[in-house]
Design an enzyme around this catalytic site. Structure first.
Site, PDB file in Angstrom:
ATOM      1  N   ASP A  61       0.884  -1.171   0.000  1.00  0.00           N
ATOM      2  CA  ASP A  61       0.000   0.000   0.000  1.00  0.00           C
ATOM      3  C   ASP A  61       0.915   1.212   0.000  1.00  0.00           C
ATOM      4  O   ASP A  61       1.656   1.446   0.972  1.00  0.00           O
ATOM      5  CB  ASP A  61      -0.901  -0.012   1.243  1.00  0.00           C
ATOM      6  N   ASN A  88       3.251   3.136 -10.618  1.00  0.00           N
ATOM      7  CA  ASN A  88       2.035   3.189 -11.439  1.00  0.00           C
ATOM      8  C   ASN A  88       0.772   3.436 -10.619  1.00  0.00           C
ATOM      9  O   ASN A  88      -0.190   4.017 -11.132  1.00  0.00           O
ATOM     10  CB  ASN A  88       1.917   1.871 -12.220  1.00  0.00           C
ATOM     11  N   TYR A 166      -6.993  15.613  -9.069  1.00  0.00           N
ATOM     12  CA  TYR A 166      -6.244  14.657  -9.901  1.00  0.00           C
ATOM     13  C   TYR A 166      -5.216  15.341 -10.810  1.00  0.00           C
ATOM     14  O   TYR A 166      -4.034  14.970 -10.799  1.00  0.00           O
ATOM     15  CB  TYR A 166      -7.212  13.825 -10.740  1.00  0.00           C
ATOM     16  N   LYS A 170      -0.782  15.191 -10.763  1.00  0.00           N
ATOM     17  CA  LYS A 170       0.171  14.720 -11.772  1.00  0.00           C
ATOM     18  C   LYS A 170       1.190  15.821 -12.107  1.00  0.00           C
ATOM     19  O   LYS A 170       2.350  15.520 -12.387  1.00  0.00           O
ATOM     20  CB  LYS A 170      -0.576  14.231 -13.018  1.00  0.00           C
ATOM     21  N   THR A 201     -10.033   1.788 -18.135  1.00  0.00           N
ATOM     22  CA  THR A 201      -9.763   1.066 -16.886  1.00  0.00           C
ATOM     23  C   THR A 201     -10.791   1.492 -15.838  1.00  0.00           C
ATOM     24  O   THR A 201     -11.585   2.411 -16.067  1.00  0.00           O
ATOM     25  CB  THR A 201      -8.355   1.397 -16.328  1.00  0.00           C
TER      26      THR A 201
HETATM   27  N1  NAP Z   1      -6.616   5.148 -17.382  1.00  0.00           N
HETATM   28  C1  NAP Z   1      -6.192   6.284 -17.923  1.00  0.00           C
HETATM   29  O1  NAP Z   1      -6.766   6.801 -18.909  1.00  0.00           O
HETATM   30  C2  NAP Z   1      -4.973   6.973 -17.368  1.00  0.00           C
HETATM   31  C3  NAP Z   1      -4.537   8.130 -18.029  1.00  0.00           C
HETATM   32  C4  NAP Z   1      -3.406   8.782 -17.544  1.00  0.00           C
HETATM   33  C5  NAP Z   1      -2.734   8.277 -16.446  1.00  0.00           C
HETATM   34  N2  NAP Z   1      -3.196   7.151 -15.828  1.00  0.00           N
HETATM   35  C6  NAP Z   1      -2.444   6.677 -14.660  1.00  0.00           C
HETATM   36  O2  NAP Z   1      -2.090   5.323 -14.841  1.00  0.00           O
HETATM   37  C7  NAP Z   1      -1.969   4.690 -13.566  1.00  0.00           C
HETATM   38  C8  NAP Z   1      -2.754   3.394 -13.555  1.00  0.00           C
HETATM   39  O3  NAP Z   1      -4.113   3.706 -13.708  1.00  0.00           O
HETATM   40  P1  NAP Z   1      -5.213   2.715 -14.327  1.00  0.00           P
HETATM   41  O4  NAP Z   1      -5.921   3.480 -15.354  1.00  0.00           O
HETATM   42  O5  NAP Z   1      -4.599   1.402 -14.649  1.00  0.00           O
HETATM   43  O6  NAP Z   1      -6.195   2.612 -13.064  1.00  0.00           O
HETATM   44  P2  NAP Z   1      -6.801   1.381 -12.238  1.00  0.00           P
HETATM   45  O7  NAP Z   1      -7.224   0.280 -13.160  1.00  0.00           O
HETATM   46  O8  NAP Z   1      -7.788   1.991 -11.332  1.00  0.00           O
HETATM   47  O9  NAP Z   1      -5.548   0.858 -11.431  1.00  0.00           O
HETATM   48  C9  NAP Z   1      -4.981   1.623 -10.390  1.00  0.00           C
HETATM   49  C10 NAP Z   1      -4.084   0.715  -9.596  1.00  0.00           C
HETATM   50  O10 NAP Z   1      -3.514   1.485  -8.529  1.00  0.00           O
HETATM   51  C11 NAP Z   1      -3.732   0.742  -7.327  1.00  0.00           C
HETATM   52  N3  NAP Z   1      -3.723   1.590  -6.140  1.00  0.00           N
HETATM   53  C12 NAP Z   1      -4.515   2.645  -5.845  1.00  0.00           C
HETATM   54  N4  NAP Z   1      -4.218   3.123  -4.631  1.00  0.00           N
HETATM   55  C13 NAP Z   1      -3.218   2.346  -4.139  1.00  0.00           C
HETATM   56  C14 NAP Z   1      -2.480   2.313  -2.940  1.00  0.00           C
HETATM   57  N5  NAP Z   1      -2.718   3.184  -1.930  1.00  0.00           N
HETATM   58  N6  NAP Z   1      -1.509   1.390  -2.788  1.00  0.00           N
HETATM   59  C15 NAP Z   1      -1.255   0.499  -3.773  1.00  0.00           C
HETATM   60  N7  NAP Z   1      -1.941   0.445  -4.924  1.00  0.00           N
HETATM   61  C16 NAP Z   1      -2.902   1.362  -5.101  1.00  0.00           C
HETATM   62  C17 NAP Z   1      -5.054   0.040  -7.529  1.00  0.00           C
HETATM   63  O11 NAP Z   1      -5.211  -1.011  -6.577  1.00  0.00           O
HETATM   64  P3  NAP Z   1      -6.670  -1.515  -6.073  1.00  0.00           P
HETATM   65  O12 NAP Z   1      -7.165  -2.486  -7.098  1.00  0.00           O
HETATM   66  O13 NAP Z   1      -6.352  -2.132  -4.751  1.00  0.00           O
HETATM   67  O14 NAP Z   1      -7.539  -0.289  -5.957  1.00  0.00           O
HETATM   68  C18 NAP Z   1      -4.836  -0.455  -8.959  1.00  0.00           C
HETATM   69  O15 NAP Z   1      -4.035  -1.597  -8.962  1.00  0.00           O
HETATM   70  C19 NAP Z   1      -2.434   5.718 -12.534  1.00  0.00           C
HETATM   71  O16 NAP Z   1      -1.310   6.365 -11.959  1.00  0.00           O
HETATM   72  C20 NAP Z   1      -3.238   6.706 -13.380  1.00  0.00           C
HETATM   73  O17 NAP Z   1      -3.272   8.003 -12.794  1.00  0.00           O
HETATM   74  C21 NAP Z   1      -4.297   6.493 -16.276  1.00  0.00           C
END
Ligand code: NAP
Length: 243
Positions: A61, A88, A166, A170, A201
């Site tokens: 975490d 990530n 958010y 970043k 996601t």
């Molecule tokens: N999706 C997009 O369009 C997008 C665009 C730009 C940037 N991003 C960035 O890409 C990264 C991944 O996002 P995603 O889209 O793959 O989102 P996601 O599917 O919601 O995955 C987020 C991950 O972060 C984990 N997480 C959240 N809080 C945490 C904590 N306190 N300790 C450990 N793990 C934690 C979640 O775990 P749990 O399953 O336990 O919640 C999950 O594994 C993020 O940094 C996001 O800001 C995403």
């Protein structure tokens, strides 16, 4: 110590993080699946192993000092070093996030995960990265944090909706990344930010238009940069993202 490259991906149980782990695994890396919840972590590790990846679970975490310290101990015992850290894990904090009405607690929660979490994990892993011949750090940022894009033409199409927790988290992460780049300038650690694009996601209710696999590509490239590769940059698939 084994020649196999070792990575830790935070938030690797699903979404883009899972695909970063899968992609590094397909390149022959041993991948620590950082995830805070045991059932989701075990399921991701099992899926990755079924796909032939040398994956291992890392309870993690990013908001919890003792969890992060234990994760570093686990990797030290298992591998003795770390070749790539992919920060990530991230949250949006939910919405709407209008500046004039936001709850300050939402901002604190988002910053605790997206910024302080990265600092906490990075600092715990730096000694292990220091034992790698070619250490890399990748911070998963977003173009929504680009001040240049927010202040330029394009509005919502280039930087997403107004989101005062958010998006600035970043920008903050980008600024923090450059502080590490400056402090560690005389080391061989290459440190960069990645933007995955708008990916379907949980983070956005699967409204994104790219697959998690597509979203993972830039982070995988930055985690596996050759020696002499870029450091202190912000990249997406199409190239450099302006700060
Ligand atoms: N999706 C997009 O369009 C997008 C665009 C730009 C940037 N991003 C960035 O890409 C990264 C991944 O996002 P995603 O889209 O793959 O989102 P996601 O599917 O919601 O995955 C987020 C991950 O972060 C984990 N997480 C959240 N809080 C945490 C904590 N306190 N300790 C450990 N793990 C934690 C979640 O775990 P749990 O399953 O336990 O919640 C999950 O594994 C993020 O940094 C996001 O800001 C995403």
């Amino acid at each position: 110590m084994s020649d196999t490259k070792i990575a830790l991906v935070t938030g690797a149980n699903k979404g883009i993080g899972y695909e970063i782990a899968a992609g590094l695994g397909a390149l022959g890396w041993s991948v620590g699946v950082g995830a805070r919840e045991q059932i989701r972590r075990d399921a991701a590790v099992a899926r990755l192993r079924d796909a032939g990846v040398d994956a291992f679970g890392v309870p993690l975490d990013v908001t919890d000092d003792s969890s992060v310290a234990a994760a570093a101990d686990l990797i030290a015992e298992r591998a003795g070093r770390l070749d790539a850290l992919v920060n990530n894990a991230g949250i949006t904090g939910g919405g709407p996030q209008q500046p004039s009405s936001v709850d300050a607690a939402v901002i604190r929660t988002v910053v605790e995960t997206n910024v302080i979490g990265v600092i906490r994990v990075t600092n715990a892993m730096l000694p292990l990265l220091g034992r790698s011949a070619s250490p890399r750090i990748v911070n998963m940022s977003s173009s929504v944090g680009s001040l240049a894009r927010q202040s330029g033409p394009g509005g919502e199409t280039s930087t997403g909706p107004v989101a005062v927790a958010y998006a600035p988290s970043k920008s903050f992460l980008n600024a923090v990344t450059l502080q590490y780049v400056r402090e560690l300038a005389d080391t061989n650690i290459l440190i960069n930010c990645a933007c995955p694009g708008f990916v379907a996601t949980d983070l956005n209710g699967f409204r994104g238009v790219r697959t998690p696999q597509e979203g993972a590509a830039t982070a995988i490239r930055l985690a596996t940069l050759p020696d002499g590769g870029p450091t202190g940059g912000f990249f997406e698939d199409a190239g450099v993202v302006p700060w």
